[in-house]
Design an enzyme around this catalytic site. Structure first.
Site, mmCIF file in Angstrom:
data_model
loop_
_atom_site.group_PDB
_atom_site.id
_atom_site.type_symbol
_atom_site.label_atom_id
_atom_site.label_comp_id
_atom_site.label_asym_id
_atom_site.label_seq_id
_atom_site.Cartn_x
_atom_site.Cartn_y
_atom_site.Cartn_z
ATOM 1 N N HIS A 161 90.298 96.375 -32.437
ATOM 2 C CA HIS A 161 89.397 95.273 -32.786
ATOM 3 C C HIS A 161 90.083 93.906 -32.647
ATOM 4 O O HIS A 161 89.416 92.873 -32.734
ATOM 5 C CB HIS A 161 88.873 95.431 -34.222
ATOM 6 N N ASP A 197 87.175 105.844 -30.174
ATOM 7 C CA ASP A 197 86.970 105.540 -31.590
ATOM 8 C C ASP A 197 85.467 105.364 -31.866
ATOM 9 O O ASP A 197 84.703 104.980 -30.974
ATOM 10 C CB ASP A 197 87.726 104.234 -31.927
ATOM 11 N N HIS A 199 84.013 103.082 -33.423
ATOM 12 C CA HIS A 199 83.629 101.668 -33.353
ATOM 13 C C HIS A 199 83.985 101.068 -31.996
ATOM 14 O O HIS A 199 85.040 101.379 -31.444
ATOM 15 C CB HIS A 199 84.356 100.875 -34.446
ATOM 16 N N ASP A 286 87.356 108.684 -36.038
ATOM 17 C CA ASP A 286 86.315 108.397 -37.045
ATOM 18 C C ASP A 286 84.926 108.784 -36.524
ATOM 19 O O ASP A 286 83.918 108.443 -37.118
ATOM 20 C CB ASP A 286 86.358 106.940 -37.519
HETATM 21 N N1 LIG Z 1 80.101 98.416 -43.610
HETATM 22 C C1 LIG Z 1 80.858 98.333 -42.364
HETATM 23 C C2 LIG Z 1 82.316 98.323 -42.655
HETATM 24 C C3 LIG Z 1 83.123 98.335 -41.373
HETATM 25 N N2 LIG Z 1 84.497 98.113 -41.698
HETATM 26 C C4 LIG Z 1 85.395 97.902 -40.573
HETATM 27 C C5 LIG Z 1 85.601 99.142 -39.819
HETATM 28 C C6 LIG Z 1 86.830 99.038 -38.947
HETATM 29 C C7 LIG Z 1 87.092 100.324 -38.211
HETATM 30 C C8 LIG Z 1 88.339 100.311 -37.459
HETATM 31 S S1 LIG Z 1 88.534 101.694 -36.369
HETATM 32 ZN ZN LIG Z 2 86.844 102.956 -35.845
#
Ligand SMILES: NCCCNCCCCCS
Ligand SMILES: [Zn+2]
Length: 345
Positions: A161, A197, A199, A286
């Site tokens: 990120h 991942d 995200h 995840d």
């Molecule tokens: N309610 C959404 C919370 C998201 N929080 C950040 C997630 C970062 C993931 C990194 S792989």
């Molecule tokens: Zn993630």
């Protein structure tokens, strides 16, 4: 398969993240890396080594110097102001504020300038931890440079990120981008990054969006309904030179192996056609059905299949640890990918 790991990750342990209106314990915790390391050892997938130190140079090939300087000195400035809790921003340069105007001299103004969310707490040991996490990635990359087919960089904190000059989503230095640039600086003509991942790897996308020497493919929760919300749509195909070298596969909540692997197959077809000299995997797990912050439905055997499919590309492959927050299962799931890749599962 060689694993590179540093105990320095323990120096970064944010105490709280703002979730659903409340400060809650950080999901991105040291036991994540400990659990993966324990599984690596238990499964005897190969030697585990400490990172070498490649210095700041490779990091500065990817990250803005002022951002790196800020990260390096932030905690001492915060502590000098009398604070002892985690550093978290609360003011950001949103639309029509001057994002590229004068950078504030105030610490809090700089913090908001260099962050895109409230989920990358800076603590007393964060600088050392993120520096070492990048050295872990670079050491694994060096192993492949020296002729190995693959290596596993057990990075913590994660990185996908983080953009050239911003942190967020538990990420500070973009480890996958740093090693990708290292491959190219060592003579690779093309490198592919596959981000598995849950995200979207917004930072990685941003870093290579206008380039054709890096193909970026990401399979992730649809940003319409999932973090990071503001990047990761299928119509983001690259810009200028980079048009056609960015591939996003946004998928709905509840996606299981069938839907997920269809995207993987298409991404692998595109990577094969691109014929890169090396493949970097942003390995977040995840996507797991019991992950506390995610909403896909992959199960542990699926990670073996994931590794097998990646191996079928027949490319030098560098695995970089990203996310995965079901701590009890992160070791099995991450190592399943590695064992599937090696055909050992
Ligand atoms: N309610 C959404 C919370 C998201 N929080 C950040 C997630 C970062 C993931 C990194 S792989
Ligand atoms: Zn993630």
């Amino acid at each position: 398969m060689l694993t590179v790991y540093s105990d320095d990750h323990r120096l970064h342990f944010g105490q709280s993240e703002l979730v659903d209106g409340k400060l809650q314990p950080c999901f991105e915790m040291p036991s994540r890396a400990d659990t993966v390391l324990a599984r690596v050892r238990q499964q005897e997938i190969g030697e585990v080594i400490e990172p070498k130190d490649f210095g700041l140079e490779p990091i500065l090939q990817v990250h803005d110097a002022a951002y790196v300087e800020f990260l390096k000195g932030a905690w001492d400035r915060w502590a000098a102001d009398g604070h002892s809790c985690d550093m978290l921003p609360s003011t950001f340069p949103a639309r029509r504020l001057r994002r590229d105007g004068p950078i504030p001299t105030a610490l809090h103004g700089q913090l908001g300038h260099y962050c895109f969310d409230t989920e990358a707490p800076i603590t007393a040991g964060t600088w050392q931890a993120v520096y070492s996490s990048a050295q872990v990635a670079l050491t694994a990359q060096d192993h492949i440079r020296q002729g190995a087919n693959t290596a596993f960089a057990l990075c913590r904190p994660p990185g996908h990120h983080a953009g050239s000059d911003f942190m967020g989503g538990y990420c500070f230095f973009n480890n996958a981008a740093i090693v990708t640039q290292a491959f190219l600086d060592q003579g690779a003509k093309r490198v592919a990054i596959l981000d598995v991942d849950y995200h979207h790897g917004n930072g990685t996308q941003e870093l290579f969006y206008e380039r054709s020497d890096v193909l970026f493919a990401s399979i992730h929760g649809d940003p319409l309904v999932e973090y990071p919300y503001y990047l990761g749509h299928a119509d983001e195909r690259g810009e200028g030179e980079g048009t056609g070298f960015n591939h996003n596969y946004p998928l709905p909540h509840g996606t299981g192996w069938d839907g997920w692997s269809a995207a993987l197959d298409d991404a692998c077809r595109k990577i094969a056609a691109y014929a890169p000299d090396a493949l970097v995997i942003s390995l977040g797990v995840d996507t797991y059905k019991d992950d506390p912050i995610s909403k896909f439905k992959l199960d542990s055997p699926d990670y073996i299949r994931m590794g097998q499919r990646i191996a079928a590309l027949g490319l030098p492959t560098l695995f970089i640890m990203e996310g995965g927050y079901a701590v009890e299962a992160i070791g099995v799931n991450a190592v399943n990918v590695l064992q599937g890749y090696e055909g050992a599962a």
